[in-house]
Structure formats: structure tokens, C-alpha cells
Motif scaffolding. Structure first.
Motif, PDB file in Angstrom:
ATOM      1  N   LEU A 193       0.794  -1.243   0.077  1.00 16.23           N
ATOM      2  CA  LEU A 193       0.009   0.049  -0.007  1.00 16.23           C
ATOM      3  C   LEU A 193       0.818   1.142  -0.023  1.00 16.23           C
ATOM      4  CD1 LEU A 193      -2.369  -1.221   2.901  1.00 16.23           C
ATOM      5  CD2 LEU A 193      -2.489  -1.547   0.388  1.00 16.23           C
ATOM      6  N   ARG A 194       0.447   2.244  -0.653  1.00 18.63           N
ATOM      7  CA  ARG A 194       1.118   3.653  -0.322  1.00 18.63           C
ATOM      8  C   ARG A 194      -0.094   4.368   0.045  1.00 18.63           C
ATOM      9  NH1 ARG A 194       5.552   4.588  -2.681  1.00 18.63           N
ATOM     10  NH2 ARG A 194       4.973   7.284  -3.158  1.00 18.63           N
ATOM     11  N   ALA A 195       0.147   5.324   1.209  1.00 24.42           N
ATOM     12  CA  ALA A 195      -0.831   5.947   2.103  1.00 24.42           C
ATOM     13  C   ALA A 195      -0.040   7.042   2.725  1.00 24.42           C
ATOM     14  CB  ALA A 195      -1.306   4.977   3.072  1.00 24.42           C
ATOM     15  N   PRO A 196      -0.755   7.839   3.322  1.00 24.58           N
ATOM     16  CA  PRO A 196      -0.102   9.404   3.598  1.00 24.58           C
ATOM     17  C   PRO A 196       0.437   8.847   4.849  1.00 24.58           C
ATOM     18  CG  PRO A 196      -2.383   9.857   3.164  1.00 24.58           C
ATOM     19  CD  PRO A 196      -2.322   8.189   2.870  1.00 24.58           C
ATOM     20  N   ASP A 197       1.620   9.354   5.450  1.00 26.00           N
ATOM     21  CA  ASP A 197       2.140   9.214   6.846  1.00 26.00           C
ATOM     22  C   ASP A 197       2.283  10.319   7.514  1.00 26.00           C
ATOM     23  OD1 ASP A 197       3.822   8.487   9.016  1.00 26.00           O
ATOM     24  OD2 ASP A 197       5.624   7.863   7.810  1.00 26.00           O
ATOM     25  N   PRO A 198       1.492  10.235   8.780  1.00 25.83           N
ATOM     26  CA  PRO A 198       1.295  11.485   9.724  1.00 25.83           C
ATOM     27  C   PRO A 198       2.648  12.186  10.112  1.00 25.83           C
ATOM     28  CG  PRO A 198      -0.436   9.918   9.941  1.00 25.83           C
ATOM     29  CD  PRO A 198       0.501   9.170   9.017  1.00 25.83           C
ATOM     30  N   LEU A 199       3.651  11.171  10.236  1.00 22.51           N
ATOM     31  CA  LEU A 199       4.762  11.592  10.746  1.00 22.51           C
ATOM     32  C   LEU A 199       5.839  11.753   9.866  1.00 22.51           C
ATOM     33  CD1 LEU A 199       5.362   8.542  13.522  1.00 22.51           C
ATOM     34  CD2 LEU A 199       4.253  10.998  13.799  1.00 22.51           C
ATOM     35  N   ARG A 200       5.440  12.222   8.546  1.00 24.70           N
ATOM     36  CA  ARG A 200       6.429  12.469   7.569  1.00 24.70           C
ATOM     37  C   ARG A 200       5.738  13.627   6.600  1.00 24.70           C
ATOM     38  NH1 ARG A 200       8.371   6.971   7.297  1.00 24.70           N
ATOM     39  NH2 ARG A 200      10.459   6.877   7.844  1.00 24.70           N
ATOM     40  N   GLU A 201       4.909  14.523   7.344  1.00 21.94           N
ATOM     41  CA  GLU A 201       4.087  15.545   6.813  1.00 21.94           C
ATOM     42  C   GLU A 201       3.211  14.893   5.538  1.00 21.94           C
ATOM     43  OE1 GLU A 201       7.412  17.869   4.947  1.00 21.94           O
ATOM     44  OE2 GLU A 201       7.525  18.861   6.698  1.00 21.94           O
ATOM     45  N   ASN A 202       2.523  13.733   6.061  1.00 17.20           N
ATOM     46  CA  ASN A 202       1.477  13.077   4.943  1.00 17.20           C
ATOM     47  C   ASN A 202       2.115  12.815   3.605  1.00 17.20           C
ATOM     48  OD1 ASN A 202      -0.808  12.873   6.951  1.00 17.20           O
ATOM     49  ND2 ASN A 202      -1.226  14.940   6.718  1.00 17.20           N
ATOM     50  N   ARG A 203       3.290  12.630   3.662  1.00 10.75           N
ATOM     51  CA  ARG A 203       3.856  12.100   2.196  1.00 10.75           C
ATOM     52  C   ARG A 203       3.219  10.693   1.953  1.00 10.75           C
ATOM     53  NH1 ARG A 203       8.396  14.841   4.191  1.00 10.75           N
ATOM     54  NH2 ARG A 203       9.377  13.097   4.457  1.00 10.75           N
ATOM     55  N   LEU A 204       3.041  10.245   0.638  1.00  8.16           N
ATOM     56  CA  LEU A 204       3.021   8.887   0.550  1.00  8.16           C
ATOM     57  C   LEU A 204       4.045   7.955   0.878  1.00  8.16           C
ATOM     58  CD1 LEU A 204       0.725   8.933  -2.637  1.00  8.16           C
ATOM     59  CD2 LEU A 204       0.141   8.971  -0.336  1.00  8.16           C
ATOM     60  N   GLU A 205       3.961   7.118   1.675  1.00  4.89           N
ATOM     61  CA  GLU A 205       4.970   6.061   2.005  1.00  4.89           C
ATOM     62  C   GLU A 205       4.580   4.617   1.620  1.00  4.89           C
ATOM     63  OE1 GLU A 205       7.852   6.939   2.576  1.00  4.89           O
ATOM     64  OE2 GLU A 205       7.488   8.947   2.907  1.00  4.89           O
ATOM     65  N   GLU A 206       5.328   3.656   1.667  1.00  4.95           N
ATOM     66  CA  GLU A 206       4.817   2.175   1.539  1.00  4.95           C
ATOM     67  C   GLU A 206       4.767   1.379   2.540  1.00  4.95           C
ATOM     68  OE1 GLU A 206       7.234  -1.140  -0.892  1.00  4.95           O
ATOM     69  OE2 GLU A 206       6.637   0.497  -2.275  1.00  4.95           O
ATOM     70  N   PHE A 207       3.499   0.687   2.680  1.00  9.04           N
ATOM     71  CA  PHE A 207       3.441  -0.053   3.933  1.00  9.04           C
ATOM     72  C   PHE A 207       2.920  -1.330   3.407  1.00  9.04           C
ATOM     73  CE2 PHE A 207       2.079   4.398   4.808  1.00  9.04           C
ATOM     74  CZ  PHE A 207       3.185   4.675   5.996  1.00  9.04           C
ATOM     75  N   VAL A 208       2.962  -2.421   4.430  1.00  5.25           N
ATOM     76  CA  VAL A 208       2.616  -3.799   4.126  1.00  5.25           C
ATOM     77  C   VAL A 208       1.243  -3.669   4.432  1.00  5.25           C
ATOM     78  CG1 VAL A 208       4.873  -4.724   4.825  1.00  5.25           C
ATOM     79  CG2 VAL A 208       2.931  -4.294   6.493  1.00  5.25           C
ATOM     80  N   PRO A 209       0.320  -4.761   3.718  1.00  6.37           N
ATOM     81  CA  PRO A 209      -1.116  -4.737   3.699  1.00  6.37           C
ATOM     82  C   PRO A 209      -1.678  -5.491   4.799  1.00  6.37           C
ATOM     83  CG  PRO A 209      -0.399  -6.227   2.073  1.00  6.37           C
ATOM     84  CD  PRO A 209       0.776  -5.759   2.825  1.00  6.37           C
ATOM     85  N   CYS A 210      -0.984  -6.042   5.541  1.00  4.73           N
ATOM     86  CA  CYS A 210      -1.542  -7.299   6.585  1.00  4.73           C
ATOM     87  C   CYS A 210      -2.615  -6.446   7.370  1.00  4.73           C
ATOM     88  CB  CYS A 210      -0.741  -7.537   7.415  1.00  4.73           C
ATOM     89  SG  CYS A 210       0.366  -6.823   8.358  1.00  4.73           S
ATOM     90  N   GLY A 211      -2.336  -5.172   8.018  1.00  3.06           N
ATOM     91  CA  GLY A 211      -3.449  -4.699   8.766  1.00  3.06           C
ATOM     92  C   GLY A 211      -4.466  -4.113   8.342  1.00  3.06           C
ATOM     93  N   ALA A 212      -4.482  -3.588   6.986  1.00  2.00           N
ATOM     94  CA  ALA A 212      -5.587  -3.207   6.266  1.00  2.00           C
ATOM     95  C   ALA A 212      -6.423  -4.455   5.856  1.00  2.00           C
ATOM     96  CB  ALA A 212      -5.281  -2.231   5.013  1.00  2.00           C
ATOM     97  N   VAL A 213      -5.799  -5.558   5.222  1.00  6.23           N
ATOM     98  CA  VAL A 213      -6.661  -6.544   5.009  1.00  6.23           C
ATOM     99  C   VAL A 213      -7.188  -7.378   6.137  1.00  6.23           C
ATOM    100  CG1 VAL A 213      -6.360  -8.999   3.891  1.00  6.23           C
ATOM    101  CG2 VAL A 213      -5.064  -7.249   3.021  1.00  6.23           C
ATOM    102  N   ALA A 214      -6.608  -7.255   7.221  1.00  6.48           N
ATOM    103  CA  ALA A 214      -7.273  -7.813   8.311  1.00  6.48           C
ATOM    104  C   ALA A 214      -8.396  -6.922   8.813  1.00  6.48           C
ATOM    105  CB  ALA A 214      -6.327  -7.814   9.683  1.00  6.48           C
ATOM    106  N   GLY A 215      -8.521  -5.597   8.594  1.00  2.00           N
ATOM    107  CA  GLY A 215      -9.553  -4.608   8.864  1.00  2.00           C
ATOM    108  C   GLY A 215     -10.640  -5.184   8.102  1.00  2.00           C
ATOM    109  N   VAL A 216     -10.474  -4.994   6.750  1.00  2.18           N
ATOM    110  CA  VAL A 216     -11.554  -5.542   5.583  1.00  2.18           C
ATOM    111  C   VAL A 216     -12.013  -6.925   6.140  1.00  2.18           C
ATOM    112  CG1 VAL A 216     -11.813  -6.381   3.262  1.00  2.18           C
ATOM    113  CG2 VAL A 216     -10.520  -4.280   3.865  1.00  2.18           C
ATOM    114  N   MET A 217     -11.299  -8.063   6.571  1.00  2.23           N
ATOM    115  CA  MET A 217     -11.985  -9.056   6.981  1.00  2.23           C
ATOM    116  C   MET A 217     -12.983  -9.079   8.220  1.00  2.23           C
ATOM    117  SD  MET A 217      -8.888 -12.072   6.778  1.00  2.23           S
ATOM    118  CE  MET A 217      -8.182 -12.214   5.340  1.00  2.23           C
ATOM    119  N   ALA A 218     -12.408  -8.252   9.261  1.00  2.00           N
ATOM    120  CA  ALA A 218     -13.181  -7.875  10.528  1.00  2.00           C
ATOM    121  C   ALA A 218     -14.555  -7.221   9.948  1.00  2.00           C
ATOM    122  CB  ALA A 218     -12.545  -7.027  11.292  1.00  2.00           C
TER     123      ALA A 218
END
Length: 503
Positions: free
Chosen positions: A298-323
């Protein structure tokens, strides 16, 4: 219990019905393992919002892939997160006041190095020289914890040692207390503390290695810390850092644990540059029915880096979709499709075409796609055994998760059977209770089939449990269910009507 008649008249006796309700377990409690700024170590703790995660574990941290995965989980509909904090060589901060007491941070990390401890003697009884007030403040002077009328006397109910142990999330007393501390502000960030005061700074330690994740089963550390938890259904193991990934074989350390605990492991694909790299890379993964892999990142805004787009692993978002899917549709619904949108995701690290998606899907790789007018969605629902060539009965995530749900629910709901007389009355009760549980699921649409006979069966009688089984103390219960499988491929056949003659 049976009544004993002793006088002429009418007696009332209550007879047991034999009904013991089997309650389905939770389906989407997600366990996360990784590095956090603060919080208990190797001790799973449930949090139910990202605000609670911030309060207990310190919130987002640039050194913590776990913190971002938890944020994505709650942003996408997750509700119950079980956090296991681990570290590599982190140490605790401490403050020693000579002739009085030594305070030690309750858990490791540099988080305590900027705190202040404010002591004053304006207590309810100024004549009592054991009493003092203690406040814990942050660098901005905001009070985080307040302990009025604490005492240095161990016989006092508000003895500072017991008080901090019971009520403080931040500090505890190390050793014995000899006297109340002098009234002052003790700043752990002060490079030159007052005479008689010794400050030891805490540290965050080094980056994690695989050893911290695997831990020790005997000591219940790492992933085995989850043995202390009653239940979890999904396991997310974010990588050690934003620049370091697990090797393909490293995931094998978590497969057997998930199978033993009847949970699904959500595997984050490596940084494959394109679909061709993914096709060759998936060959290095061990196929397992209790795991599912998702690609790309995933590429999503990072609040700790002035909301620049950074790359993240998808496991948390996918688990949220499952829930979220479990709550709205049920565990039998595949957590994929147009409803499985990824909230807070601006774009994906690799944009896949339909053909590239098809090449990966038949290999058991679940793709994340960007669809016009829809956004970013989960577009795959296969386990790691889901490659077509394996022809596994556990090809689909909802089928496997449904089986795990039934296993865990029946395991817990049939504990009362142990040590009951092993004969037909017991078997009839088992058939009644298990059948009632499955019939309720059938009415919710959890099984395929239009009638209960087509949807499920429960068999527990002299055919499943022979006399030899009875002699060995065994009762065999055979439960079958017809799973709902996702409509993965929708084929529309279009034919032109030309020259048709009316009959």
C-alpha cells in the motif's frame, strides 16, 4: 433432583431438558506482533481503538511497522486487536533519589526519558512526615498520572510501592523505600540532575530480528506470548523495519502455530517489483492452508512525514477488511470484491492488469487492485494452498475460516461432554446441541444447500462410537457442512438471435 414422597399430595420435580447452547466464538480478533514505543513486553493486551493503542503503546513511531499496521486495521473496520510488543535489547529508565526511593519505568524504551516527576508535601496531614504527593508529567508539563497522599510507610494503605504497582501504567518502585523524597521537580531529561539524584536513561534497543518474533515456547515470548491469550483468529506479523522484510522461509515459523491455534496467518508479499517477479517469487513460499498472501503493498499518507505517501505492508488493512466483512456479511463471505475497499490507501505500489491478476490468482496470490470509480480493493480470496495445481479442498479463505470457526466453537461448546456417561442418552444430547448450533448458522445463510439435510449433518451413535471406543473412553462426533464458495469467475454468455422462427 428426584423428590422423595413422604406425604399424600402433589409433588413438583424439574427435569433437565438436555439443551446446552453452543455459542459461536468471535471471528476477527487480530493479533499483531512487533515493535512499539512503549507498553508491556511479551504480554498480549487487547485494544479496541487506535486511541487506546496510542495511550498504551505510544501510537505511531517511525521505528515501528506494527504501529502503522494497527492504524490501518482500525481505519478499515477492525475492532479487536491483540498487541504483543517485542524488542531487541531495550532497557528501562530509572530515577534514584538518595536516601528515599528508586523509581523504575514499568517497561522498556526511551519513552520515559522526557518525563518529569513532581513531588510536594502539601498533603492532607502535614504532620505526617511519610506522606507526599506525586505527579507524573510529560515534557510539556501536562499531568499524565497523579498520586496524592502517597506514603513511604509500608503499613500505610497508600504505600507508594503498592500504589504505583496497582494504579500506574508508567512507574514502579524498585527495592525498598527508606523515606519520602524531597519536594522538587525531577526531570529525567535534565543533563545535570541535582546532587543525590541518579538518572538512568532508557533505550529502544536495536532493530528486530527473526529471533524476537519466534521467541521461546517455554518462556512464552515472541509469537508464543499469544499462548497467554484466550482467543485470536487472524495473525499479522509486520516486517522488522520499513527497509527489511522476512525471507520467504521465515514465514514457516508461524504456520504451525496458527494451525494449532485455529487462526489464519496474513502474509505480506515481499517488495516484488512487478507481476513477473511475483510469479517467480511465490515459488519460494511454503504452501499452507492456514495462511494467505497479499500483493502488492500500500501507499498511504504518513502523518509523521508531513502526510507524504509512503509504502506499507497490507496485513493490517486486509485484516480490517476481514473484520468489517465478518460484521456486515458473516465469516462465510469472501473478504474481497467491490465491498472490500481499502480505506486511507491512496495508491498501490504495483498497478496490475487483469491478465497479470490472472497469472497470480491461479498461483494462490491475492491481488490488491485499483478499480475505476471504486478505489483500492482486495481482489483475491485464496489461501496459500489455493494454487490451482494443488487442487486443495482449502482453496478459499472463507471456506477455511468457516471450518476454523466451527472447530473452535464446537471445541469450546462441547467441554461439558467430558466424563459424561458414554451411551445413547449422551449421544442424543450431542446431536441435539450441535444440530441446533448448525441449524442456526444455516438460517443465517452460512452453508450451501436449500434444506438442512443438504447443508449439514451431525452423526454420533453406535456407528461412530463402537464398543471398543467406549472401553477406551472415546466418543466420536462426525460433523459435516456444505461450504459456500465464492463466485470467483463470472461468465456471461451472449448470443445473437437471428432468423429465429416463431413456433
Amino acid at each position: 433432583m428426584p423428590v422423595t414422597p413422604s406425604y399424600p399430595g402433589v409433588y413438583i420435580e424439574e427435569l433437565p431438558s438436555g439443551v446446552r447452547t453452543i455459542t459461536g466464538v468471535a471471528t476477527s480478533i487480530t493479533a499483531f506482533i512487533g515493535r512499539a514505543r512503549q507498553g508491556p513486553v511479551n504480554d498480549p493486551l487487547m485494544v479496541r481503538s487506535f486511541g487506546e493503542f496510542e495511550r498504551v503503546f505510544g501510537g505511531l513511531w517511525l521505528e515501528s511497522t506494527l504501529s502503522y499496521a494497527v492504524r490501518h486495521y482500525f481505519a478499515n473496520g477492525g475492532s479487536d486487536a491483540l498487541i504483543v510488543r517485542i524488542h531487541n535489547g531495550a532497557t528501562k529508565a530509572s530515577l534514584a533519589i538518595s536516601g528515599a526511593l528508586t523509581l523504575e519505568a514499568k517497561n522498556e524504551g526511551a519513552w520515559a526519558n522526557t518525563l518529569k516527576l513532581v513531588v510536594d508535601h502539601n498533603t492532607k496531614d502535614p504532620a505526617d512526615t511519610s506522606l507526599f504527593n506525586l505527579k507524573v508529567q510529560n515534557a510539556a508539563g501536562e499531568t499524565l498520572e497523579n498520586f496524592p497522599n502517597a506514603s513511604s510507610n509500608p503499613a500505610n494503605p497508600r504505600y507508594i510501592g503498592g500504589l504505583l504497582e496497582r494504579e500506574s501504567r508508567l512507574w514502579r518502585v524498585s527495592g525498598s523505600v527508606s523515606a519520602r523524597p524531597a519536594a522538587d521537580t525531577y526531570d529525567l531529561a535534565d543533563p545535570t540532575p541535582p546532587a543525590g539524584v541518579t538518572v538512568t536513561a532508557g533505550s529502544d534497543g536495536n532493530a528486530l530480528t527473526l529471533n524476537q518474533y519466534t521467541g521461546s515456547q517455554a518462556n512464552k515470548t515472541g509469537v508464543y506470548a499469544l499462548l497467554k491469550a484466550d482467543l485470536f483468529n487472524l495473525l499479522c506479523v509486520p516486517p522488522p523495519s520499513f527497509t527489511t522484510d522476512f525471507a520467504d522461509g521465515d514465514w514457516d515459523n508461524f504456520h504451525q502455530f496458527c494451525q494449532d491455534r485455529r487462526a489464519l496467518l496474513i502474509v505480506d508479499a515481499p517488495r516484488w517489483a512487478d507481476s513477473a517477479a511475483a510469479v517467480s517469487g511465490i515459488a519460494g513460499f511454503t504452501r499452507h492452508k492456514n495462511a494467505a498472501i497479499f500483493f502488492p503493498r500500500l501507499r498511504a499518507p504518513d502523518p509523521l512525514r508531513e502526510n507524504r505517501l509512503e509504502e506499507f505492508v497490507p496485513c493490517g488493512a486486509v485484516a480490517g477488511v476481514m473484520a468489517r466483512t465478518d460484521a456486515s456479511r458473516g465469516i462465510w463471505k469472501a473478504p474481497a470484491g467491490l465491498e472490500a475497499t481499502l480505506s486511507g490507501v491512496a495508491e498501490l505500489s504495483v498497478s496490475l492488469t487483469d491478465k497479470e491478476n490472472g497469472d497470480l490468482n491461479v498461483l494462490g496470490v491475492n491481488c490488491l487492485r485499483a478499480l475505476p470509480n471504486v478505489g483500492r480493493v482486495v481482489w483475491g480470496a485464496r489461501t496459500l494452498e489455493g494454487a490451482d495445481r494443488l487442487a486443495s479442498e482449502w482453496k478459499y479463505i472463507p471456506v477455511r475460516r468457516m471450518a476454523l470457526y466451527l472447530e473452535e466453537s464446537l471445541y469450546r461448546g462441547l467441554q461439558w461432554v467430558v466424563f459424561e456417561p458414554n451411551d445413547e442418552p449422551l449421544w442424543a444430547q450431542i446431536r441435539l446441541n450441535v444440530g441446533s448450533f448448525l441449524h442456526n448458522l444455516f438460517r443465517q445463510g452460512a452453508f450451501a444447500g436449500t434444506t438442512p439435510r443438504e447443508a449439514y449433518f451431525v452423526k454420533c451413535d453406535k456407528e461412530t462410537t463402537t464398543q471398543d471406543d467406549i472401553n477406551r473412553g472415546i466418543v466420536n462426533i462426525l460433523v459435516g457442512f456444505a461450504p459456500l464458495k465464492p463466485a470467483e469467475f463470472v461468465i456471461v454468455k451472449l448470443q445473437q438471435m437471428a432468423g429465429q422462427v416463431q413456433a
